[in-house]
Motif scaffolding. Structure first.
Motif, PDB file in Angstrom:
ATOM      1  N   HIS A  46     -40.584  20.089  65.076  1.00 42.33           N
ATOM      2  CA  HIS A  46     -39.682  19.361  64.067  1.00 42.33           C
ATOM      3  C   HIS A  46     -38.806  18.057  64.539  1.00 42.33           C
ATOM      4  O   HIS A  46     -38.056  17.509  63.835  1.00 42.33           O
ATOM      5  N   VAL A  48     -36.644  17.472  66.955  1.00 40.68           N
ATOM      6  CA  VAL A  48     -35.065  17.810  67.088  1.00 40.68           C
ATOM      7  C   VAL A  48     -34.839  18.101  68.460  1.00 40.68           C
ATOM      8  O   VAL A  48     -35.666  18.991  69.023  1.00 40.68           O
ATOM      9  N   ASN A  50     -31.510  19.842  70.526  1.00 32.40           N
ATOM     10  CA  ASN A  50     -30.138  20.436  70.489  1.00 32.40           C
ATOM     11  C   ASN A  50     -29.714  20.518  71.835  1.00 32.40           C
ATOM     12  O   ASN A  50     -30.003  20.952  72.697  1.00 32.40           O
ATOM     13  N   ILE A  63     -26.894  17.614  67.748  1.00 36.00           N
ATOM     14  CA  ILE A  63     -28.183  17.466  67.271  1.00 36.00           C
ATOM     15  C   ILE A  63     -28.742  16.048  67.256  1.00 36.00           C
ATOM     16  O   ILE A  63     -28.248  15.251  66.685  1.00 36.00           O
ATOM     17  N   ASP A  65     -31.773  14.085  65.843  1.00 32.54           N
ATOM     18  CA  ASP A  65     -33.076  14.403  64.837  1.00 32.54           C
ATOM     19  C   ASP A  65     -33.756  13.111  64.954  1.00 32.54           C
ATOM     20  O   ASP A  65     -33.541  12.033  64.237  1.00 32.54           O
ATOM     21  N   GLY A 135     -30.256  15.082  56.762  1.00 28.12           N
ATOM     22  CA  GLY A 135     -31.450  16.210  56.941  1.00 28.12           C
ATOM     23  C   GLY A 135     -30.864  17.270  57.122  1.00 28.12           C
ATOM     24  O   GLY A 135     -29.627  17.658  57.319  1.00 28.12           O
ATOM     25  N   ASN A 137     -30.829  19.642  59.489  1.00 30.10           N
ATOM     26  CA  ASN A 137     -30.350  20.162  60.890  1.00 30.10           C
ATOM     27  C   ASN A 137     -28.945  19.829  61.010  1.00 30.10           C
ATOM     28  O   ASN A 137     -28.168  20.584  61.230  1.00 30.10           O
TER      29      ASN A 137
END
Length: 185
Positions: A46, A48, A50, A63, A65, A135, A137
């Motif tokens: 994805h 991403v 974290n 996060i 992204d 987005g 997330n």
């Protein structure tokens, strides 16, 4: 037929690490800088990353992204979420993040190594109404708490800024400071 099976098997071996999710944990045993424990979870599928900083009331979660170019940091003490565009010249790519953290951790460069790169953002005092543009997330992380947009401050602005900032230090790689009324109170 055998070539196809061998090729498919080799393709799976080489693609699995690229699509895998993995975690990097860094403990600050001395806790000199008050950073507590940080962990990075990377989801290559994805795109991403974290970052969790667990340090009691000063804990935060971030996060990054890479797919949409936005990052968000949730400041637990301030009960706010701050969203900003990622500066790809300063923030490491998702591919190099793992290597940078492992290199610093294994070589013991942590807090005693070269200084991290720094970014400073001015937080807009107006709340963000529509989280969906950042987005799913970021929207999921910031849902239900006041969320603000931040703009990167350029070097000339840094010289004249005298307000209070909240700084997040990401695994000795990059320091991100959020400045403005929303983080001062």
């Amino acid at each position: 037929m055998k070539f196809t099976i061998v090729f498919a098997g080799l393709l799976g071996v080489f693609l699995t690490p690229a699509l895998a999710n993995y975690n990097i944990n860094v403990n600050d045993d001395n806790n000199n800088a008050g950073s507590g424990q940080q962990s990075v979870s990377i989801n290559n599928e994805h795109n991403v990353a974290n970052v969790d900083n667990n340090n009691g009331w000063d804990s935060w979660n971030s996060i990054w992204d890479y797919g949409n170019g936005f990052a968000a940091t949730r400041l637990f003490q301030k009960k706010t979420c701050i969203v900003h565009k990622m500066n790809k010249e300063v923030m490491p790519s998702i591919q190099s993040l793992d290597a940078l953290v492992k290199e610093k951790k294994l070589q013991g460069k942590g807090p005693g190594g070269p200084p991290p790169k720094g970014l400073m953002y001015s937080v807009n005092p107006n709340k963000v109404d529509d989280l969906s543009k950042f987005g799913k997330n970021i929207a999921n992380m910031c849902r239900g708490i006041p969320t603000y947009m931040a703009e990167e401050m350029q070097e000339a602005s840094l010289f004249f800024y005298s307000g209070t900032c909240y700084t997040t230090s990401i695994l000795w790689i990059v320091d991100i400071s959020f400045c403005g009324d929303t983080v001062e109170n």
